[in-house]
Design a protein around this motif. Structure first.
Motif, short mmCIF file in Angstrom:
data_model
loop_
_atom_site.label_atom_id
_atom_site.label_comp_id
_atom_site.label_asym_id
_atom_site.label_seq_id
_atom_site.Cartn_x
_atom_site.Cartn_y
_atom_site.Cartn_z
N ALA A 504 -3.35 -6.14 -0.92
CA ALA A 504 -3.90 -5.65 -2.18
C ALA A 504 -5.29 -6.22 -2.46
N LYS A 505 -5.66 -7.30 -1.75
CA LYS A 505 -6.99 -7.88 -1.94
C LYS A 505 -8.08 -7.12 -1.19
N LEU A 506 -7.68 -6.22 -0.30
CA LEU A 506 -8.64 -5.50 0.55
C LEU A 506 -9.13 -4.26 -0.19
N THR A 507 -10.09 -4.43 -1.06
CA THR A 507 -10.51 -3.38 -1.98
C THR A 507 -11.17 -2.19 -1.28
N TYR A 508 -11.65 -2.38 -0.04
CA TYR A 508 -12.28 -1.27 0.67
C TYR A 508 -11.31 -0.53 1.60
N LEU A 509 -10.07 -0.94 1.62
CA LEU A 509 -9.10 -0.39 2.56
C LEU A 509 -8.92 1.11 2.31
N THR A 510 -9.13 1.90 3.36
CA THR A 510 -9.08 3.35 3.26
C THR A 510 -7.94 3.94 4.08
N VAL A 511 -7.73 3.41 5.28
CA VAL A 511 -6.71 3.94 6.20
C VAL A 511 -5.77 2.82 6.60
N VAL A 512 -4.47 3.05 6.40
CA VAL A 512 -3.43 2.10 6.83
C VAL A 512 -2.37 2.89 7.59
N ASP A 513 -2.07 2.45 8.81
CA ASP A 513 -1.04 3.12 9.60
C ASP A 513 -0.10 2.07 10.19
N PHE A 514 1.09 1.96 9.59
CA PHE A 514 2.13 1.04 10.06
C PHE A 514 3.32 1.82 10.65
N SER A 515 3.14 3.07 10.96
CA SER A 515 4.26 3.93 11.37
C SER A 515 4.88 3.46 12.68
N PHE A 516 6.15 3.82 12.86
CA PHE A 516 6.91 3.52 14.07
C PHE A 516 6.91 2.02 14.38
N ASN A 517 7.37 1.24 13.41
CA ASN A 517 7.62 -0.19 13.59
C ASN A 517 9.01 -0.50 13.05
N ARG A 518 9.25 -1.75 12.71
CA ARG A 518 10.55 -2.15 12.17
C ARG A 518 10.38 -2.90 10.86
N LEU A 519 9.44 -2.47 10.07
CA LEU A 519 9.16 -3.14 8.80
C LEU A 519 10.32 -2.95 7.83
N THR A 520 10.58 -3.97 7.04
CA THR A 520 11.67 -3.94 6.07
C THR A 520 11.14 -4.36 4.70
N GLY A 521 12.04 -4.32 3.73
CA GLY A 521 11.68 -4.76 2.39
C GLY A 521 10.98 -3.66 1.60
N ALA A 522 10.52 -4.03 0.41
CA ALA A 522 9.88 -3.09 -0.50
C ALA A 522 8.37 -3.06 -0.26
N ILE A 523 7.76 -1.97 -0.67
CA ILE A 523 6.30 -1.85 -0.60
C ILE A 523 5.72 -2.58 -1.81
N PRO A 524 4.82 -3.54 -1.60
CA PRO A 524 4.28 -4.30 -2.73
C PRO A 524 3.65 -3.39 -3.79
N LYS A 525 4.04 -3.60 -5.04
CA LYS A 525 3.53 -2.78 -6.13
C LYS A 525 2.03 -2.92 -6.29
N GLN A 526 1.48 -4.09 -5.87
CA GLN A 526 0.05 -4.35 -6.06
C GLN A 526 -0.82 -3.38 -5.27
N LEU A 527 -0.24 -2.74 -4.24
CA LEU A 527 -1.04 -1.84 -3.41
C LEU A 527 -1.51 -0.61 -4.20
N ALA A 528 -0.90 -0.35 -5.32
CA ALA A 528 -1.34 0.77 -6.16
C ALA A 528 -2.75 0.57 -6.67
N ASN A 529 -3.27 -0.65 -6.61
CA ASN A 529 -4.62 -0.93 -7.10
C ASN A 529 -5.70 -0.66 -6.07
N LEU A 530 -5.31 -0.23 -4.86
CA LEU A 530 -6.30 0.04 -3.80
C LEU A 530 -6.95 1.39 -4.06
N ALA A 531 -8.09 1.35 -4.71
CA ALA A 531 -8.73 2.59 -5.18
C ALA A 531 -9.30 3.43 -4.05
N SER A 532 -9.59 2.83 -2.89
CA SER A 532 -10.23 3.58 -1.80
C SER A 532 -9.23 4.19 -0.83
N LEU A 533 -7.96 3.94 -1.01
CA LEU A 533 -6.94 4.35 -0.06
C LEU A 533 -6.88 5.88 0.08
#
Length: 972
Positions: A504-533
């Motif tokens: 959530a601190k990466l304010t310029y983050l535009t593209v995130v691709d975590f597909s086809f892994n084994r990630l668990t848990g919830a998606i951090p709510k703070q990521l909603a603040n990424l305005a450039s996504l």
């Protein structure tokens, strides 16, 4: 007043009359004032030009005078922000030697003749907005001109042959325009020419022979035209040439051997042509070369050893050819080399160590057949203390072994691309020493281990690509320290753990691709603040819980979430469970006056059930009671339905006819026209044999009226959500007034508090979905039929929008086909019957077919408009043309139709998307534009989608009205 009269005379009388005026009036003042009157000076740069002055030679900005004659010799107004057109005032400056109006906003054509400016030596009108063709006689009397620059305007037409009259011309720059036609032969008569720049135009034809006449030529640039043929042999006789740029043309053949005589040449740029043969050995004799660019041609064979003699060369580029063999060791003698690009060839062998000993700044070796380890080569970089390597691209080779830790010694690196090789082992922790690194790409290798936490030391990193490896472990939280990160791709690995909130601190983050892994848990709510996504792909993991609310996540593409069965929310069509408060845990050993003492007082020595168990039992009991209650309610509703159906009682009227029953067991019927006998229709409501289908709003039955007319009755199953009777009737009557040949007509309705019926015309041909996906091979829809369906649906939808009705639920199962093959849009406007446009209801009840839903349905803050229908129509178009469902579920993947077609379009393979059942028998000039229209309609941004009225116009333009059905018969 005197000056105003002078301006009047000068503007409206010929220059000859001006010459006859009182000679005490300075011609230069008049000329400059009239010039100023014809242009705009928004920044007031010419405020010092005072018409009351007797001479402009004192303090007029941009004006320089000859001290002897006191007449204007130079007018230099570069970058003054002037606009407007050139008037005739400049012709009064008869002693003008230099006219420079570069870098302004002047427009219009050049119609002035400079024949009266006989002393003019320098003419610079570059970087303006001049346009049109230059008169053929414009340069007919330019005997004194030495420098002409018309660069970076919008001039068009041929280059005037009158340029041949400029016998003293030393520099000619016509670059950056739209000049067309062939090169005038007269240019080669300008023996005094030193610099010729005709680059970035539309010139064609061959380079004329006779270029050897330009024996004073130092620089020639014909870059980025459409010139053909071979380079003339005579170029080798221009012995003073220092710079040759013939790149980005259509030149062919081999290089003339006479060029080896150009011993003074510093820059030889021949890239992006069609030159053939081997790279000539004689190039090694051009010892003065600083830049050698032979890229994007058809050169074959090996890189010649003789190139090792180019000790002055700094830029060496032979990329995108068909060169083979290994790199010659002799090139280690090119001690001044800074940029070395041999990418996109078929070179083999090991990565030579001398590459890193020369102090290079750019090394691009990608897309070759280089093999072996890179340990020794990288280790040699320490041997040169002046190594300042900025770019290292060795991607798409056959390199193997581990990535050596010595990569951390390349401290100046800004780009490191080692992707698409066979590297193994772990990512070295010393990667964190590359503090200037902007792009890091290790994707498509065989790397394992975890991502080192030192990655967080790369504060300048913009792109991190590690996809398609075998990495495991967690995503390091330190990645949140890469403050400049824009793109983060870790897809197709075996990464576990949760998504770190530090992203959530990466304010310029535009593209995130975590597909086809084994990630668990919830998606951090703070990521909603990424305005450039713009992209957040977490598909095919084991994530759970609700998506963050707001911003990008309200319009996220559902395909980015596939394969996470425990995710919930409107976008994934799965409601989130209610969060219950944590039960109080009672401590039976406590002696305080707390709830635990209450437990003890219930009975010592007896086994007391825990609070958790009590809650579980209570919940189970509640469920049982609920099931019983629902069963009873269903039986009562069925009984009420039966009573209501039996009690149907109709009466006619001219417009809206109804039976105003007040009996609780009878309902209110309104027919919008006629007085049909409905008594025989009631059995259909309880007869499964008459059921046509079921949708998000309810079941549809076919029945026959007393007059023999078939109708379709929709029994709404959302009674609990329906508005009050008053609001319900207002909305339905509005729909009853919508009439169009491509819309299913609403004939009437029936109302009771427990039962609502909508009475539609019956359409006999079934729905489009069945025709596309469930029909037999013999009955598939032809191209003609599909185009007509698309056009008809567009017309129906456009009419709805004209009537201010939004469909909300457009999909192929809601497009019905009548007996003549005409499409009719059904189920329009039903969402307005609900008390409010709840996004969850819309996504789960109405938008039951995944893939048609516009992204804004998932965003509570975005207004639902007609553009949502346009999105659904775009998906419908792609479905009809390709014959594929909007979402196809494969064994280990999910294919989203719009993404697949858009990808094919980008790769130039869009024809492959057309339904294979056509067997190639479809008009490409119709199918491709229709697909493009579908993609435009499915833009993620609503404002980028056209209106349906525009869509209809486009479709009608795609199919010419004059084109008969017979002419298209061959495609059917």
């Amino acid at each position: 007043m005197r000056s105003l009269l002078c301006v009047f005379f000068f503007m409206f009388l010929s220059p000859f009359l001006v010459k006859s005026l009182n000679p005490s009036l300075n011609d230069d003042v008049l000329g400059l004032i009239v010039f100023k009157a014809d242009i705009q000076d928004p920044d007031g740069k010419l405020s010092s030009w005072n018409e009351e002055d007797d001479s402009p030679c004192n303090n007029w900005v941009g004006v320089k005078c000859n001290p002897r004659s006191n007449r204007v010799s130079d007018l230099v107004l570069d970058g003054f922000g002037l606009s407007g057109k050139l008037g005739r005032g400049l012709l009064q400056l008869q002693f003008l030697r230099k006219l420079s109006l570069a870098k302004n906003n002047l427009t219009g054509s050049i119609s002035l003749s400079f024949s009266e400016l006989s002393d003019l030596r320098v003419l610079d009108l570059s970087e303006n907005g001049f346009s049109g063709s230059i008169p053929s006689d414009f340069f007919s009397q330019c005997g004194s001109l030495r420098s002409i620059s018309l660069a970076k305007n919008r001039f068009s037409g041929p280059i005037p042959e009158s340029l041949g009259s400029c016998s003293t011309l030393a520099a000619l720059n016509l670059s950056g325009n739209q000049f067309s036609g062939s090169l005038p032969f007269q240019l080669w008569s300008l023996s005094g020419l030193r610099a010729l720049d005709l680059s970035d135009n539309l010139l064609d034809g061959e380079i004329p022979k006779g270029i050897e006449a330009l024996n004073n030529l130092r620089a020639i640039s014909l870059r980025n035209n459409q010139l053909t043929g071979e380079v003339p042999e005579g170029i080798g006789n221009c012995l003073l040439l220092r710079s040759i740029d013939l790149s980005q043309n259509l030149l062919s053949g081999g290089l003339p051997s006479t060029m080896q005589k150009l011993s003074l040449c510093n820059d030889l740029v021949l890239g992006n042509n069609g030159f053939i043969g081997e790279v000539p050995q004689w190039i090694g004799d051009m010892r003065s070369l600083v830049t050698l660019d032979l890229s994007e041609n058809n050169f074959t064979g090996q890189v010649p050893d003789s190139l090792g003699k180019l000790r002055s060369v700094k830029i060496f580029n032979v990329s995108k050819n068909a060169l083979t063999g290994s790199l010659p060791e002799a090139m280690s003698n090119c001690v001044n080399l800074l940029a070395f690009d041999i990418s996109h060839n078929s070179l083999t062998g090991n990565l030579p160590s001398w590459v890193f000993k020369l102090g290079l700044q750019q090394v691009l070796l990608s897309d070759n057949g280089l093999s072996g380890s890179i340990d020794d080569a990288l280790a040699s970089s320490k041997e040169n203390s002046r190594t300042k390597l900025l770019i290292l691209d060795i991607s798409q080779n056959k390199l193997s072994g581990e990535i050596p830790s010595t990569v951390g010694d390349l401290g100046s690196l800004q780009l490191l691309n080692m992707s698409r090789n066979s590297f193994v082992g772990t990512i070295p922790a010393r990667i964190g020493q590359l503090k200037s690194l902007s792009i890091l790409d290790f994707s498509e290798n065989q790397l394992n281990g975890s991502i080192p936490s030192e990655i967080g030391l790369l504060k300048s990193l913009n792109e991190l690509s590690l996809e398609k490896n075998s990495l495991w472990g967690n995503i390091p939280t330190s990645i949140g320290n890469c403050a400049g990160l824009i793109s983060l791709c870790l897809a197709h690995n075996e990464i576990t753990g949760s998504i770190p909130a530090s992203l959530a601190k990466l304010t310029y983050l535009t593209v995130v691709d975590f597909s086809f892994n084994r990630l668990t848990g919830a998606i951090p709510k703070q990521l909603a603040n990424l305005a450039s996504l713009q992209l957040f792909n977490i598909s095919h993991n084991q994530l759970q819980g609700e998506l963050p609310a707001g911003a990008f996540f309200n319009t996220i593409d559902p395909s980015s979430l596939f394969g996470n069965p425990s995710l919930c929310g409107a976008v994934v069509n799965r409601s989130c469970p209610t969060v219950l408060p944590k039960p109080i845990v009672l401590n039976p050993n406590s002696t305080d006056a707390t709830p635990s003492t209450i437990t003890q007082s219930l009975g010592r020595g007896k086994k007391i059930l825990s609070i958790s168990a009590l809650i579980a039992i209570g919940a189970a009991a509640a469920i049982v009671i609920g099931v019983i209650a629902i069963t009873v309610l269903n039986l009562r509703v069925r009984a009420a339905t039966s009573r209501s159906a039996v009690a149907l009682n109709f009466s006619g009227a001219d417009d809206f006819s109804h039976s105003p029953s007040t009996d609780g067991d009878s309902g209110k019927l309104v027919m919008f026209s006629g007085d049909p006998d409905f008594s025989t229709a009631t059995h259909a409501l309880l007869n499964k044999d008459c059921e046509l289908g079921r949708g998000g709003f309810g079941a549809v039955y076919r029945t026959i009226l007393g007059d023999g007319r078939s109708v379709a009755i929709k029994k709404l199953t959302v009674s609990s959500l329906v508005k009050s009777q008053e609001d319900f009737e207002r909305e339905v009557k509005k729909l009853g007034k919508v009439h169009h040949s491509n819309l299913v007509a609403l004939h009437g309705y029936y109302w009771t508090p427990s039962l609502q019926l909508l009475i539609y015309e019956f359409v006999s041909g079934g729905n489009l979905y069945k025709h596309l996906h469930e029909g037999s091979a013999e009955s598939y829809l032809s191209w003609n039929e599909r185009f007509n369906i698309i056009l008809g649906a567009a017309k129906g939808l456009a009419h709805l929008h004209q009537m201010n009705v939004i469909h909300y639920n457009l999909k192929s199962s809601n497009i019905l086909i009548d007996s003549s093959g005409e499409p009719k849009v059904a189920d329009y406007g039903l969402a307005k019957l609900l008390p409010m446009l709840d996004r969850y209801v819309l996504s789960s009840k109405i938008q039951s077919a995944l893939g048609y839903m516009a992204p804004e349905f998932a965003c509570k803050t975005v207004k639902i408009t007609e553009k949502c229908d346009v999105y659904g129509f775009g998906i419908l178009v792609l479905e009809v043309v390709t014959g594929k469902r909007p979402v196809e579920y494969m064994e280990d993947d999910v294919v989203v139709l719009s993404d697949m077609v858009r990808g094919a379009m980008e790769e130039g393979k869009v024809e492959d998307c057309v339904d294979a059942r056509f067997l190639g028998k479809f008009p490409v000039d119709e199918a491709i534009p229709v697909i493009k229209l579908g993609l435009i309609c499915t833009s993620q941004v609503p404002s980028n989608r056209p209106d349906m009225a525009e869509v209809v116009n486009i479709l009608e333009l795609i199919r010419s009205p004059s084109e008969s059905q017979d002419e298209l018969g061959e495609f059917s």
